[in-house]
Design an enzyme around this catalytic site. Structure first.
Site, PDB file in Angstrom:
ATOM      1  N   THR A   9       1.037  -1.279   0.005  1.00 41.49           N
ATOM      2  CA  THR A   9      -0.107   0.024   0.177  1.00 41.49           C
ATOM      3  C   THR A   9       0.928   1.000   0.065  1.00 41.49           C
ATOM      4  O   THR A   9       2.024   1.144   0.428  1.00 41.49           O
ATOM      5  CB  THR A   9      -1.231  -0.031   1.239  1.00 41.49           C
ATOM      6  OG1 THR A   9      -1.675   1.210   1.126  1.00 41.49           O
ATOM      7  CG2 THR A   9      -0.036   0.116   2.502  1.00 41.49           C
ATOM      8  N   ARG A  10       0.276   2.321  -0.507  1.00 47.40           N
ATOM      9  CA  ARG A  10       1.204   3.516  -0.319  1.00 47.40           C
ATOM     10  C   ARG A  10       0.388   4.544   0.507  1.00 47.40           C
ATOM     11  O   ARG A  10       0.514   5.481   0.587  1.00 47.40           O
ATOM     12  CB  ARG A  10       1.099   4.440  -1.866  1.00 47.40           C
ATOM     13  CG  ARG A  10       1.580   3.469  -2.846  1.00 47.40           C
ATOM     14  CD  ARG A  10       2.163   4.199  -4.108  1.00 47.40           C
ATOM     15  NE  ARG A  10       3.105   3.312  -4.756  1.00 47.40           N
ATOM     16  CZ  ARG A  10       4.354   3.088  -4.601  1.00 47.40           C
ATOM     17  NH1 ARG A  10       4.920   3.491  -3.923  1.00 47.40           N
ATOM     18  NH2 ARG A  10       5.100   2.147  -5.452  1.00 47.40           N
ATOM     19  N   GLY A  23      -1.638   5.423   6.778  1.00 48.87           N
ATOM     20  CA  GLY A  23      -2.876   5.163   7.766  1.00 48.87           C
ATOM     21  C   GLY A  23      -3.071   3.669   7.699  1.00 48.87           C
ATOM     22  O   GLY A  23      -3.296   3.060   8.991  1.00 48.87           O
ATOM     23  N   ASP A  43      -7.379  -6.350   1.024  1.00 51.01           N
ATOM     24  CA  ASP A  43      -8.360  -5.742   0.137  1.00 51.01           C
ATOM     25  C   ASP A  43      -9.660  -5.895   1.015  1.00 51.01           C
ATOM     26  O   ASP A  43     -10.282  -6.863   1.708  1.00 51.01           O
ATOM     27  CB  ASP A  43      -8.789  -6.471  -1.047  1.00 51.01           C
ATOM     28  CG  ASP A  43      -9.347  -5.538  -2.218  1.00 51.01           C
ATOM     29  OD1 ASP A  43      -9.351  -4.133  -1.921  1.00 51.01           O
ATOM     30  OD2 ASP A  43     -10.231  -6.245  -2.818  1.00 51.01           O
ATOM     31  N   ARG A 102     -11.821  -5.877   9.377  1.00 53.04           N
ATOM     32  CA  ARG A 102     -10.227  -6.064   9.312  1.00 53.04           C
ATOM     33  C   ARG A 102      -9.728  -6.701  10.547  1.00 53.04           C
ATOM     34  O   ARG A 102      -8.821  -7.350  10.588  1.00 53.04           O
ATOM     35  CB  ARG A 102      -9.965  -4.503   9.100  1.00 53.04           C
ATOM     36  CG  ARG A 102      -8.470  -4.586   8.578  1.00 53.04           C
ATOM     37  CD  ARG A 102      -8.196  -2.997   8.427  1.00 53.04           C
ATOM     38  NE  ARG A 102      -9.054  -2.749   6.924  1.00 53.04           N
ATOM     39  CZ  ARG A 102     -10.174  -2.063   6.956  1.00 53.04           C
ATOM     40  NH1 ARG A 102     -10.358  -1.394   7.878  1.00 53.04           N
ATOM     41  NH2 ARG A 102     -10.680  -1.558   5.801  1.00 53.04           N
TER      42      ARG A 102
HETATM   43  P1  IMP Z   1      -9.210  -0.253  -0.452  1.00 54.48           P
HETATM   44  O1  IMP Z   1      -9.224  -1.673   0.403  1.00 54.48           O
HETATM   45  O2  IMP Z   1      -8.139   0.704  -0.247  1.00 54.48           O
HETATM   46  O3  IMP Z   1      -9.048  -0.709  -1.943  1.00 54.48           O
HETATM   47  O4  IMP Z   1     -10.520   0.471  -0.313  1.00 54.48           O
HETATM   48  C1  IMP Z   1     -11.627  -0.311   0.072  1.00 54.48           C
HETATM   49  C2  IMP Z   1     -12.794   0.730   0.230  1.00 54.48           C
HETATM   50  O5  IMP Z   1     -13.880  -0.171   0.825  1.00 54.48           O
HETATM   51  C3  IMP Z   1     -12.562   1.879   1.042  1.00 54.48           C
HETATM   52  O6  IMP Z   1     -12.061   3.092   0.241  1.00 54.48           O
HETATM   53  C4  IMP Z   1     -13.753   2.124   1.791  1.00 54.48           C
HETATM   54  O7  IMP Z   1     -14.706   2.959   0.772  1.00 54.48           O
HETATM   55  C5  IMP Z   1     -14.432   0.608   2.047  1.00 54.48           C
HETATM   56  N1  IMP Z   1     -13.976   0.248   3.255  1.00 54.48           N
HETATM   57  C6  IMP Z   1     -13.130  -0.702   3.473  1.00 54.48           C
HETATM   58  N2  IMP Z   1     -13.067  -0.874   4.896  1.00 54.48           N
HETATM   59  C7  IMP Z   1     -13.827  -0.097   5.237  1.00 54.48           C
HETATM   60  C8  IMP Z   1     -13.975   0.310   6.888  1.00 54.48           C
HETATM   61  O8  IMP Z   1     -13.585  -0.060   7.815  1.00 54.48           O
HETATM   62  N3  IMP Z   1     -14.931   1.316   6.952  1.00 54.48           N
HETATM   63  C9  IMP Z   1     -15.500   2.047   5.927  1.00 54.48           C
HETATM   64  N4  IMP Z   1     -15.268   1.647   4.656  1.00 54.48           N
HETATM   65  C10 IMP Z   1     -14.542   0.838   4.395  1.00 54.48           C
END
Ligand code: IMP
Length: 211
Positions: free
Chosen positions: A12-13, A16, A79, A196
């Protein structure tokens, strides 16, 4: 755990995300986590098109495999996203780009995604607004072994956002057994029940046998 910690590249970049991962695993896991930028890995051709799969697990595995040759041996990728029952599991793996606003990022993108989801659910009554957050984690070891884990958090989608914590769809999501949204929970409350938190809890158990 004795000895110096094993350095794990997180695909990841987003610093956070790495902070959150470090918070989710026990302090004595024997691992330390770094972003791609911290590891000196510049943006790679094709990096943006790795997450093209239909499941979170495939995307996490693909991301870990993409960066494995550039790492010291240990790579972790995750993901995640929101799957809404009334939308047949959408936005799912497309959660981050549900609003189709490629011009936005951060909180502005989160707000656009929330608005898009509320519009998609306008006609859906409260009792049919079930949903779940899902997370898949893939860890590749130096010998190329893949360990995967997954976590789910069920809840429902409110008709108006509430709360200032968290990120993404948190202000719309009320986890089962709670009267508050994810965005109203304290970080440790969210970690204890979140997709998560659950996925990394299972990974921590796998790590005991690995490190
Ligand atoms: P990525 O895993 O960075 O590709 O992003 C997954 C997307 O799912 C995020 O941009 C959020 O919109 C949504 N998402 C994933 N986990 C959460 C969470 O714990 N709370 C709220 N939105 C989430």
């Amino acid at each position: 755990m004795p000895g110096s910690p094993i350095s794990v590249l997180v695909a990841t970049r987003n610093p956070g995300k790495v902070r959150e991962i470090a918070d989710l695993l026990p302090g004595d896991s024997g691992l330390s986590f770094h972003t791609l930028d911290e590891a000196g890995i510049s943006p790679q051709p094709g990096e943006e098109s790795v997450e093209v799969h239909e499941t979170f697990a495939e995307n996490a595995r693909a991301k870990a495999a993409f960066f494995h040759p550039l790492s010291d041996g240990w790579v972790l990728a995750e993901d995640s996203g929101l799957c809404v029952d009334a939308l047949d599991g959408a936005p799912g793996v497309g959660s981050k780009r549900f609003s189709n606003r490629a011009d936005l990022s951060g909180e502005a993108l989160d707000r656009a995604n929330i608005d898009a989801l509320l519009r998609a659910l306008e006609e859906v009554p409260a009792e049919k607004r079930g949903a779940e957050f899902r997370c898949a984690v893939a860890l590749l070891t130096p010998d190329g072994r893949a360990e995967t884990s997954a976590g789910v958090c069920r809840g429902r989608i409110r008709s108006r956002p509430r709360g200032g914590g968290g990120f993404g769809y948190d202000p719309l999501f009320v986890p089962e057994g709670f009267g508050r949204t994810m965005a109203e929970l304290r970080p440790e409350e969210k970690h204890a029940i979140s997709h998560r938190g659950r996925a990394f809890g299972k990974l921590a158990e796998l790590l005991i046998g690995l490190t």
